[in-house]
Design a protein around this motif. Sequence first.
Motif, PDB file in Angstrom:
ATOM      1  N   THR A   1       1.026  -1.262   0.001  1.00 45.76           N
ATOM      2  CA  THR A   1      -0.016  -0.085   0.116  1.00 45.76           C
ATOM      3  C   THR A   1       0.953   1.365   0.013  1.00 45.76           C
ATOM      4  O   THR A   1       1.926   1.204   1.015  1.00 45.76           O
ATOM      5  CB  THR A   1      -0.911  -0.042   1.183  1.00 45.76           C
ATOM      6  OG1 THR A   1      -1.905  -1.050   1.224  1.00 45.76           O
ATOM      7  CG2 THR A   1      -1.509   1.189   1.195  1.00 45.76           C
ATOM      8  N   SER A   2       0.701   1.989  -0.918  1.00 41.90           N
ATOM      9  CA  SER A   2       1.696   3.255  -1.253  1.00 41.90           C
ATOM     10  C   SER A   2       1.189   4.304  -2.280  1.00 41.90           C
ATOM     11  O   SER A   2       0.251   3.852  -2.915  1.00 41.90           O
ATOM     12  CB  SER A   2       2.963   2.708  -1.398  1.00 41.90           C
ATOM     13  OG  SER A   2       3.992   3.686  -1.444  1.00 41.90           O
ATOM     14  N   VAL A   3       1.870   5.008  -2.716  1.00 42.55           N
ATOM     15  CA  VAL A   3       1.743   5.901  -3.818  1.00 42.55           C
ATOM     16  C   VAL A   3       2.902   5.877  -4.737  1.00 42.55           C
ATOM     17  O   VAL A   3       3.961   5.671  -4.133  1.00 42.55           O
ATOM     18  CB  VAL A   3       1.504   7.558  -3.426  1.00 42.55           C
ATOM     19  CG1 VAL A   3       1.212   8.182  -4.753  1.00 42.55           C
ATOM     20  CG2 VAL A   3       0.366   7.821  -2.572  1.00 42.55           C
ATOM     21  N   TYR A   4       2.641   5.343  -5.821  1.00 40.47           N
ATOM     22  CA  TYR A   4       3.609   4.975  -6.877  1.00 40.47           C
ATOM     23  C   TYR A   4       3.696   5.816  -8.020  1.00 40.47           C
ATOM     24  O   TYR A   4       2.637   6.468  -8.537  1.00 40.47           O
ATOM     25  CB  TYR A   4       3.114   3.428  -7.475  1.00 40.47           C
ATOM     26  CG  TYR A   4       3.238   2.388  -6.457  1.00 40.47           C
ATOM     27  CD1 TYR A   4       2.184   2.008  -5.912  1.00 40.47           C
ATOM     28  CD2 TYR A   4       4.246   1.678  -6.459  1.00 40.47           C
ATOM     29  CE1 TYR A   4       2.309   1.040  -4.779  1.00 40.47           C
ATOM     30  CE2 TYR A   4       4.477   0.508  -5.451  1.00 40.47           C
ATOM     31  CZ  TYR A   4       3.368   0.212  -4.740  1.00 40.47           C
ATOM     32  OH  TYR A   4       3.503  -0.803  -3.836  1.00 40.47           O
ATOM     33  N   PHE A   5       4.953   6.391  -8.080  1.00 38.45           N
ATOM     34  CA  PHE A   5       5.355   7.429  -9.202  1.00 38.45           C
ATOM     35  C   PHE A   5       6.042   6.913 -10.064  1.00 38.45           C
ATOM     36  O   PHE A   5       6.994   6.155  -9.795  1.00 38.45           O
ATOM     37  CB  PHE A   5       5.748   8.641  -8.290  1.00 38.45           C
ATOM     38  CG  PHE A   5       5.082   9.715  -7.686  1.00 38.45           C
ATOM     39  CD1 PHE A   5       5.153   9.426  -6.311  1.00 38.45           C
ATOM     40  CD2 PHE A   5       4.218  10.464  -8.247  1.00 38.45           C
ATOM     41  CE1 PHE A   5       4.115  10.160  -5.443  1.00 38.45           C
ATOM     42  CE2 PHE A   5       3.561  11.203  -7.607  1.00 38.45           C
ATOM     43  CZ  PHE A   5       3.363  11.278  -6.304  1.00 38.45           C
ATOM     44  N   CYS A   6       5.887   7.244 -11.408  1.00 41.53           N
ATOM     45  CA  CYS A   6       6.616   6.854 -12.644  1.00 41.53           C
ATOM     46  C   CYS A   6       7.369   8.193 -12.871  1.00 41.53           C
ATOM     47  O   CYS A   6       6.957   9.312 -12.756  1.00 41.53           O
ATOM     48  CB  CYS A   6       5.690   6.578 -13.677  1.00 41.53           C
ATOM     49  SG  CYS A   6       6.668   6.299 -15.350  1.00 41.53           S
ATOM     50  N   ALA A   7       8.723   8.107 -13.076  1.00 40.85           N
ATOM     51  CA  ALA A   7       9.370   9.305 -13.620  1.00 40.85           C
ATOM     52  C   ALA A   7      10.125   9.111 -14.972  1.00 40.85           C
ATOM     53  O   ALA A   7      10.369   7.842 -15.211  1.00 40.85           O
ATOM     54  CB  ALA A   7      10.339   9.800 -12.679  1.00 40.85           C
ATOM     55  N   ILE A   8      10.641  10.045 -15.586  1.00 38.64           N
ATOM     56  CA  ILE A   8      11.460   9.766 -16.849  1.00 38.64           C
ATOM     57  C   ILE A   8      12.595  10.785 -16.922  1.00 38.64           C
ATOM     58  O   ILE A   8      12.372  11.950 -16.160  1.00 38.64           O
ATOM     59  CB  ILE A   8      10.738  10.080 -18.155  1.00 38.64           C
ATOM     60  CG1 ILE A   8       9.996  11.493 -18.297  1.00 38.64           C
ATOM     61  CG2 ILE A   8       9.432   9.173 -18.412  1.00 38.64           C
ATOM     62  CD1 ILE A   8       9.373  11.761 -19.384  1.00 38.64           C
ATOM     63  N   SER A   9      13.436  10.319 -17.763  1.00 42.21           N
ATOM     64  CA  SER A   9      14.736  11.427 -17.851  1.00 42.21           C
ATOM     65  C   SER A   9      15.412  11.131 -19.139  1.00 42.21           C
ATOM     66  O   SER A   9      15.414  10.061 -19.713  1.00 42.21           O
ATOM     67  CB  SER A   9      15.793  10.843 -16.686  1.00 42.21           C
ATOM     68  OG  SER A   9      16.864  11.481 -16.910  1.00 42.21           O
ATOM     69  N   GLY A  10      15.885  12.116 -19.774  1.00 43.61           N
ATOM     70  CA  GLY A  10      16.266  11.878 -21.134  1.00 43.61           C
ATOM     71  C   GLY A  10      17.869  11.415 -21.179  1.00 43.61           C
ATOM     72  O   GLY A  10      18.020  10.568 -21.840  1.00 43.61           O
ATOM     73  N   THR A  11      18.655  11.649 -20.197  1.00 42.84           N
ATOM     74  CA  THR A  11      20.083  11.086 -19.973  1.00 42.84           C
ATOM     75  C   THR A  11      20.350  10.209 -18.978  1.00 42.84           C
ATOM     76  O   THR A  11      21.356   9.574 -19.207  1.00 42.84           O
ATOM     77  CB  THR A  11      20.943  12.356 -20.076  1.00 42.84           C
ATOM     78  OG1 THR A  11      21.087  12.988 -18.848  1.00 42.84           O
ATOM     79  CG2 THR A  11      21.018  13.421 -21.033  1.00 42.84           C
ATOM     80  N   GLY A  12      19.654  10.140 -18.260  1.00 39.11           N
ATOM     81  CA  GLY A  12      19.940   9.223 -16.948  1.00 39.11           C
ATOM     82  C   GLY A  12      20.791  10.091 -15.777  1.00 39.11           C
ATOM     83  O   GLY A  12      21.115   9.262 -14.851  1.00 39.11           O
ATOM     84  N   TRP A  13      21.170  11.343 -16.232  1.00 38.34           N
ATOM     85  CA  TRP A  13      21.992  12.092 -15.067  1.00 38.34           C
ATOM     86  C   TRP A  13      21.381  13.488 -14.838  1.00 38.34           C
ATOM     87  O   TRP A  13      22.050  14.311 -14.316  1.00 38.34           O
ATOM     88  CB  TRP A  13      23.536  12.173 -15.640  1.00 38.34           C
ATOM     89  CG  TRP A  13      24.322  10.813 -15.934  1.00 38.34           C
ATOM     90  CD1 TRP A  13      24.618  10.181 -16.866  1.00 38.34           C
ATOM     91  CD2 TRP A  13      24.965  10.435 -14.659  1.00 38.34           C
ATOM     92  NE1 TRP A  13      25.301   9.185 -16.285  1.00 38.34           N
ATOM     93  CE2 TRP A  13      25.414   9.243 -14.974  1.00 38.34           C
ATOM     94  CE3 TRP A  13      24.842  10.849 -13.135  1.00 38.34           C
ATOM     95  CZ2 TRP A  13      26.041   8.548 -14.076  1.00 38.34           C
ATOM     96  CZ3 TRP A  13      25.556   9.819 -12.437  1.00 38.34           C
ATOM     97  CH2 TRP A  13      26.249   8.676 -12.834  1.00 38.34           C
TER      98      TRP A  13
END
Lengths: 111, 112
Positions: free
Chosen positions: B86-98
């Motif tokens: 049980t939690s809040v789940y977030f997705c994230a994105i990044s262009g370069t990984g840094w």
Amino acid sequence: TQLLEQSPQFLSIQEGENLTVYCNSSSVFSSLQWYRQEPGEGPVLLVTVVTGGEVKKLKRLTFQFGDARKDSSLHITAAQPGDTGLYLCAGYGDSNYQLIWGAGTKLIIKP
Amino acid sequence: DAGITQSPRHKVTETGTPVTLRCHQTENHRYMYWYRQDPGHGLRLIHYSYGVKDTDKGEVSDGYSVSRSKTEDFLLTLESATSSQTSVYFCAISGTGWDEQFFGPGTRLTVL
């Protein structure tokens, strides 16, 4: 294991006061990021500090990166209710592509 | 705003049932991440992807699996949900990984 410790965990102040939030580590980070998160939303980047000793200003928010690149601070001048939120610091550690996150500072500014 | 959507936004399920959360991006970013956020813990990385079919474990990967068959979609599966998930789940994105990570609106999951 690289860790980021934020303090205080919670801060409730009156509108117009100044405050400082700290993000500390025993490890060196190549850069640190500060995010703000409002209830029901994902975090949003405020600033990235890269150079040791760097100071960046974003309106009433001033961000500093320690000379040794192990700590950072966020100072808010004349806080306003719109500054209310969860402030998170984060930095890329030794493992590629993974941000290390502080636990956050929950800030409430009362009118 | 970065084009990231998560579905569903809210879900209530029972212990032992499988659950799949979807993250969809329109930014063509290479890196995608799944986090969970719990009070007092900040954001904890579950799994991340550095390309189609390329994934790796994060700090709290036990009980979770992921798949990425297309650049735009990153799925998080709880094979047999437990109350501790049980939690809040977030997705994230990044262009370069840094660099900066852009976050979706989150999914609130309750496991009864």
